[in-house]
Design a protein around this motif. Structure first.
Motif, PDB file in Angstrom:
ATOM      1  N   GLU A   1      53.904  58.687  56.306  1.00  0.00           N
ATOM      2  CA  GLU A   1      52.721  58.391  56.891  1.00  0.00           C
ATOM      3  C   GLU A   1      51.838  57.673  55.734  1.00  0.00           C
ATOM      4  O   GLU A   1      50.986  56.792  55.956  1.00  0.00           O
ATOM      5  CB  GLU A   1      52.022  59.561  57.264  1.00  0.00           C
ATOM      6  N   THR A   2      51.821  58.377  54.527  1.00  0.00           N
ATOM      7  CA  THR A   2      51.184  58.045  53.352  1.00  0.00           C
ATOM      8  C   THR A   2      51.253  56.330  53.003  1.00  0.00           C
ATOM      9  O   THR A   2      50.536  55.573  52.840  1.00  0.00           O
ATOM     10  CB  THR A   2      51.519  58.771  52.192  1.00  0.00           C
ATOM     11  N   LYS A   3      52.740  56.023  53.027  1.00  0.00           N
ATOM     12  CA  LYS A   3      52.985  54.699  52.561  1.00  0.00           C
ATOM     13  C   LYS A   3      52.473  53.879  53.928  1.00  0.00           C
ATOM     14  O   LYS A   3      51.979  52.733  53.411  1.00  0.00           O
ATOM     15  CB  LYS A   3      54.466  54.455  52.608  1.00  0.00           C
ATOM     16  N   ARG A   4      52.688  54.285  55.040  1.00  0.00           N
ATOM     17  CA  ARG A   4      52.286  53.344  56.178  1.00  0.00           C
ATOM     18  C   ARG A   4      50.526  53.041  55.910  1.00  0.00           C
ATOM     19  O   ARG A   4      50.064  51.829  56.077  1.00  0.00           O
ATOM     20  CB  ARG A   4      52.424  54.021  57.401  1.00  0.00           C
ATOM     21  N   THR A   5      49.863  54.128  55.517  1.00  0.00           N
ATOM     22  CA  THR A   5      48.337  54.041  55.642  1.00  0.00           C
ATOM     23  C   THR A   5      48.031  53.197  54.469  1.00  0.00           C
ATOM     24  O   THR A   5      47.097  52.454  54.593  1.00  0.00           O
ATOM     25  CB  THR A   5      47.753  55.522  55.298  1.00  0.00           C
ATOM     26  N   ILE A   6      48.836  53.252  53.474  1.00  0.00           N
ATOM     27  CA  ILE A   6      48.436  52.289  52.243  1.00  0.00           C
ATOM     28  C   ILE A   6      48.705  50.962  52.662  1.00  0.00           C
ATOM     29  O   ILE A   6      47.828  50.158  52.126  1.00  0.00           O
ATOM     30  CB  ILE A   6      49.228  52.920  50.879  1.00  0.00           C
TER      31      ILE A   6
ATOM     32  N   GLU B   1      48.476  49.624  55.778  1.00  0.00           N
ATOM     33  CA  GLU B   1      47.402  49.228  56.546  1.00  0.00           C
ATOM     34  C   GLU B   1      45.932  48.841  55.824  1.00  0.00           C
ATOM     35  O   GLU B   1      45.590  47.978  56.229  1.00  0.00           O
ATOM     36  CB  GLU B   1      47.076  50.450  57.583  1.00  0.00           C
ATOM     37  N   LEU B   2      45.721  49.789  54.627  1.00  0.00           N
ATOM     38  CA  LEU B   2      44.610  49.335  53.774  1.00  0.00           C
ATOM     39  C   LEU B   2      44.438  48.145  53.119  1.00  0.00           C
ATOM     40  O   LEU B   2      43.663  47.394  53.061  1.00  0.00           O
ATOM     41  CB  LEU B   2      44.257  50.589  53.173  1.00  0.00           C
ATOM     42  N   ILE B   3      45.897  47.830  52.585  1.00  0.00           N
ATOM     43  CA  ILE B   3      46.008  46.761  52.062  1.00  0.00           C
ATOM     44  C   ILE B   3      45.945  45.480  52.863  1.00  0.00           C
ATOM     45  O   ILE B   3      45.471  44.469  52.648  1.00  0.00           O
ATOM     46  CB  ILE B   3      47.425  46.658  51.287  1.00  0.00           C
ATOM     47  N   SER B   4      46.462  45.839  54.073  1.00  0.00           N
ATOM     48  CA  SER B   4      46.417  44.704  55.134  1.00  0.00           C
ATOM     49  C   SER B   4      45.004  44.365  55.401  1.00  0.00           C
ATOM     50  O   SER B   4      44.787  43.004  55.755  1.00  0.00           O
ATOM     51  CB  SER B   4      47.317  45.133  56.488  1.00  0.00           C
ATOM     52  N   GLU B   5      44.170  45.359  55.767  1.00  0.00           N
ATOM     53  CA  GLU B   5      42.841  45.062  56.055  1.00  0.00           C
ATOM     54  C   GLU B   5      42.039  44.585  54.948  1.00  0.00           C
ATOM     55  O   GLU B   5      41.207  43.696  55.198  1.00  0.00           O
ATOM     56  CB  GLU B   5      42.229  46.501  56.476  1.00  0.00           C
ATOM     57  N   PHE B   6      42.203  44.859  53.591  1.00  0.00           N
ATOM     58  CA  PHE B   6      41.653  44.258  52.586  1.00  0.00           C
ATOM     59  C   PHE B   6      41.964  42.805  52.661  1.00  0.00           C
ATOM     60  O   PHE B   6      41.065  41.780  52.345  1.00  0.00           O
ATOM     61  CB  PHE B   6      42.329  44.830  51.250  1.00  0.00           C
ATOM     62  N   ALA B   7      43.283  42.191  52.805  1.00  0.00           N
ATOM     63  CA  ALA B   7      43.737  41.065  52.827  1.00  0.00           C
ATOM     64  C   ALA B   7      43.077  40.213  53.905  1.00  0.00           C
ATOM     65  O   ALA B   7      42.835  39.042  53.745  1.00  0.00           O
ATOM     66  CB  ALA B   7      45.471  40.985  52.663  1.00  0.00           C
TER      67      ALA B   7
ATOM     68  N   ILE C   1      50.880  44.652  60.220  1.00  0.00           N
ATOM     69  CA  ILE C   1      50.968  45.941  59.326  1.00  0.00           C
ATOM     70  C   ILE C   1      49.847  47.089  60.292  1.00  0.00           C
ATOM     71  O   ILE C   1      50.041  48.230  60.188  1.00  0.00           O
ATOM     72  CB  ILE C   1      50.570  45.571  58.218  1.00  0.00           C
ATOM     73  N   SER C   2      48.597  46.396  60.329  1.00  0.00           N
ATOM     74  CA  SER C   2      47.287  46.992  60.448  1.00  0.00           C
ATOM     75  C   SER C   2      46.953  46.843  61.878  1.00  0.00           C
ATOM     76  O   SER C   2      45.712  47.481  62.264  1.00  0.00           O
ATOM     77  CB  SER C   2      46.412  47.170  59.691  1.00  0.00           C
ATOM     78  N   GLY C   3      47.252  45.734  62.663  1.00  0.00           N
ATOM     79  CA  GLY C   3      46.460  45.473  63.821  1.00  0.00           C
ATOM     80  C   GLY C   3      45.373  44.401  63.651  1.00  0.00           C
ATOM     81  O   GLY C   3      44.803  43.944  64.507  1.00  0.00           O
ATOM     82  N   THR C   4      44.962  44.150  62.265  1.00  0.00           N
ATOM     83  CA  THR C   4      44.084  43.101  61.865  1.00  0.00           C
ATOM     84  C   THR C   4      42.849  43.557  62.382  1.00  0.00           C
ATOM     85  O   THR C   4      42.108  42.779  63.405  1.00  0.00           O
ATOM     86  CB  THR C   4      44.271  41.649  62.097  1.00  0.00           C
ATOM     87  N   HIS C   5      42.096  44.694  62.399  1.00  0.00           N
ATOM     88  CA  HIS C   5      40.586  44.820  62.918  1.00  0.00           C
ATOM     89  C   HIS C   5      39.648  44.167  61.998  1.00  0.00           C
ATOM     90  O   HIS C   5      38.798  43.525  62.700  1.00  0.00           O
ATOM     91  CB  HIS C   5      40.351  46.294  62.419  1.00  0.00           C
ATOM     92  N   ALA C   6      39.870  44.018  60.671  1.00  0.00           N
ATOM     93  CA  ALA C   6      38.993  42.952  59.901  1.00  0.00           C
ATOM     94  C   ALA C   6      37.638  43.126  60.064  1.00  0.00           C
ATOM     95  O   ALA C   6      36.941  42.326  59.987  1.00  0.00           O
ATOM     96  CB  ALA C   6      39.677  41.798  59.964  1.00  0.00           C
ATOM     97  N   ASN C   7      36.985  44.093  60.795  1.00  0.00           N
ATOM     98  CA  ASN C   7      35.772  44.372  61.206  1.00  0.00           C
ATOM     99  C   ASN C   7      35.633  45.891  61.184  1.00  0.00           C
ATOM    100  O   ASN C   7      36.081  46.433  62.083  1.00  0.00           O
ATOM    101  CB  ASN C   7      35.529  43.633  62.241  1.00  0.00           C
TER     102      ASN C   7
END
Length: 282
Positions: free
Chosen positions: A3-8, A10-16, A65-71
């Motif tokens: 879960e920790t690796k998945r969350t990291i 996701e956060l990198i994905s949203e940043f990108a 990875i994260s679903g791309t909220h991006a917002n």
């Protein structure tokens, strides 16, 4: 995957995702405002299309990875209406704003000489006059007060999130499939800009505005960025969050229950942002 690796991830994905949007979108804003003659002054729709396609590209790059909220407005709305985990709302928001800062840094690195030349030619300063600030963050347009801009941003973000919820609703048989949904969401962003962008530059996303605004605060724009004239800095944060709740709630309670397939849904079934293996829980 833990879960920790998945969350990291996701956060990198949203940043990108937000960085991609800002690099292309603010780049188009620089082309629009810094050059004379501007390649976009008589073709404003081109700016809108660039912003929209930037969103589409960000979705294609990161949705798996994260679903791309991006917002943050989208993230908050998903937590309220589509069972996105509340514990991830704040980390997603921080990653999105950080992506906005980084995207602005990249644009600044590319256009800094042009920005300086524009300000010098027009006798503008960054901190005093907000010279070239429109490249990075939003402000009210002609005849628009801060209070009216708050109303505009609320309405426009409500339309955005309403559209995203409709486009990604699993019960909506007229919605595009996951891969083409990214293009339609991008076109939705472009349509909003094309129909109302001159009101206040259609932030419709706290990270899109506050990330670059925060970068500019430290890059010489100072008080013209934060708090900005009329204390405007809070408008592109609070109004989109409110608008997202209104738009998401309007679709969730006003349209979704009447979808023909809704009554046959499986127990506990929810809607994803983008249907991918890693984003189904959102």
């Amino acid at each position: 995957m833990s879960e920790t690796k998945r969350t990291i991830g996701e956060l990198i994905s949203e940043f990108a995702a937000v960085a991609i949007i800002i690099i292309f979108g603010d780049g188009a804003a620089a082309m629009y405002s810094l050059y004379d003659p501007s390649p976009y002054k008589t073709a404003y729709w081109g700016v809108c299309i660039v912003w929209g396609l930037a969103v589409t590209v960000a979705i294609y790059c990161t949705a798996a990875i994260s679903g791309t909220h991006a917002n943050p407005a989208v993230t908050l709305s998903l937590a309220l209406f589509r069972e996105f985990p509340w514990k991830k709302v704040l980390p997603y928001g921080v990653a999105q704003i950080a992506g906005g800062c980084f995207g602005a840094l990249v644009v600044y690195a590319m256009f800094a000489p042009v920005i300086d030349h524009y300000n010098l030619t027009h006798h503008l300063t960054r901190a005093g006059d907000g010279g070239s600030a429109g490249v990075f963050f939003t402000h009210p347009g002609a005849y628009i007060t801060v209070a009216h801009a708050f109303l505009d941003e609320t309405i426009l973000t409500a339309l955005l999130v309403f559209g995203i919820f409709a486009i990604t609703c699993r019960y909506n048989t007229q919605a595009p499939q996951a891969n083409s949904g990214a293009l339609i969401i991008g076109l939705l962003v472009a349509i909003i800009g094309g129909s109302a962008g001159y009101l206040d530059a259609w932030a419709i996303n706290p990270a899109r505005d506050f990330g670059p605004r925060l970068f500019c605060f430290f890059a010489g724009w100072g008080a013209s960025a934060i708090p900005a004239p009329g204390q405007y800095w809070f408008v592109p944060i609070v109004a989109p969050l409110l608008g997202g709740i209104i738009g998401g709630g309007a679709y969730h309670y006003g349209i979704r229950p009447f979808m023909p397939q809704y009554a046959t849904r499986l127990p506990g079934e929810s809607d994803p942002v983008i249907v991918t293996e890693d984003a189904r829980q959102t």
